[in-house]
Enzyme design. Structure first.
Site, mmCIF file in Angstrom:
data_model
loop_
_atom_site.group_PDB
_atom_site.id
_atom_site.type_symbol
_atom_site.label_atom_id
_atom_site.label_comp_id
_atom_site.label_asym_id
_atom_site.label_seq_id
_atom_site.Cartn_x
_atom_site.Cartn_y
_atom_site.Cartn_z
ATOM 1 N N SER A 149 0.835 -1.198 0.000
ATOM 2 C CA SER A 149 0.000 0.000 0.000
ATOM 3 C C SER A 149 0.876 1.256 0.000
ATOM 4 C CB SER A 149 -0.966 -0.041 1.185
ATOM 5 O OG SER A 149 -1.955 0.947 1.073
ATOM 6 N N HIS A 199 -4.062 -0.831 -4.554
ATOM 7 C CA HIS A 199 -5.500 -1.139 -4.392
ATOM 8 C C HIS A 199 -6.209 -0.902 -5.728
ATOM 9 C CE1 HIS A 199 -5.051 -1.073 0.060
ATOM 10 N NE2 HIS A 199 -4.318 0.002 -0.148
ATOM 11 N N GLU A 226 -5.146 -5.410 -4.946
ATOM 12 C CA GLU A 226 -4.967 -5.955 -3.605
ATOM 13 C C GLU A 226 -4.605 -7.438 -3.659
ATOM 14 O OE1 GLU A 226 -8.366 -5.050 -1.203
ATOM 15 O OE2 GLU A 226 -8.067 -2.878 -1.376
#
Length: 281
Positions: A149, A199, A226
């Site tokens: 992330s 994501h 993800e």
């Protein structure tokens, strides 16, 4: 004694920050995760690629998080569940007086794992410090640098911050493809020819990455979903995990505008699945 240490550290930084950008011949690898959950097979791949199952140790840098202690706990716990107990949290705060022992912990780590949170927070703490220099040094000397992330976003030289310059209210995806809207700041610069978004499929971040490759056509935009990662070894990128990686390029460096809306011709999109490999020139 403290003054001497500061002077030595300043000399060290002055010498190595200039050279750390020259990582084209780095012996290490990058493992860039698009966020979300990490399946056990992915964590195992990190362990095997770093070699910490045979020797050495790994560290988790949790500075992206607003709760770094918890972030370090959950990040190390994913390794502990596989019986890999030689991964440790190592937190730093802004303007911290850096001890030799903590610096050596970065320098000698075979795995450096950057947790999720806010990439701006991470860079605010490490940019221009010995921490940044030693991450580069470890990478150049053969360590695996992993991040998820926010920890994925910081890998590239040009870093997506997540903010829109024209729309201050945060949205997980851009509502428009507009000129002079995407905010870009400096990341770690471990790789210079791509910009990473995370994501990606789950949060439909196409508008954001398209904006990036139109505004900055010299780089490729890589959107990682993800529970998915790219493993970069030399010039080869391998998709690891459960979902897809989207790559946008703008080979003609095309850019048109109409009332602040961006247009472009000849853009290329490739969609890669787990197990596939590709290269970015």
């Amino acid at each position: 004694m403290m003054l001497k240490r500061i002077v030595l550290l300043s000399l060290f930084l002055g010498f190595t920050i200039q050279s750390c950008a020259q990582n084209l011949d780095a012996k290490g690898k990058l493992f860039i995760i698009g966020g979300g959950s990490r399946p056990a097979s992915m964590v195992d791949r990190i362990v095997k690629e770093s070699g910490i199952d045979k020797e050495g140790y790994g560290i988790v840098l949790p500075m992206s998080s607003s709760i770094p202690d918890s972030s370090a706990y959950y990040a190390t716990n994913q390794f502990y569940k596989l019986g890999v107990n030689n991964v440790y949290g190592l937190n730093f705060v802004k303007d911290e007086v850096l001890t030799v022992s903590k610096l050596d912990s970065i320098r000698n780590a075979k795995l450096i794992y950057i947790s999720g949170g806010d990439q701006n927070k991470f860079m605010d703490i490490v940019q221009g410090t010995a921490i940044e220099v030693l991450i580069h040094e470890a990478y150049e000397n053969g360590s695996l640098i992993a991040g998820t992330s926010a920890g994925a976003a910081v890998m590239s030289e040009m870093m997506i911050t997540g903010s829109e310059l024209k729309h201050p209210d945060y949205s997980s995806t851009f509502r428009n493809i507009e000129s002079e809207n995407i905010e870009i700041k400096s990341g770690l610069g471990l790789i210079t020819n791509i910009i990473v978004d995370q994501h990606f499929v789950k949060r439909s971040r196409y508008n954001r990455l398209l904006s990036a490759v139109i505004e900055y056509p010299e780089i490729a935009g890589i959107g990682i979903d993800e529970s998915t990662a790219i493993l970069i070894s030399g010039k080869t990128m391998e998709v690891v995990g459960e979902s897809q990686v989207v790559v946008f390029t703008n080979p003609d460096k095309s850019k048109t505008t109409f009332n602040d809306k961006l247009g472009a011709h000849g853009l290329i999109m490739n969609l890669y699945l787990p197990g596939e490999t590709f290269k970015i020139d």
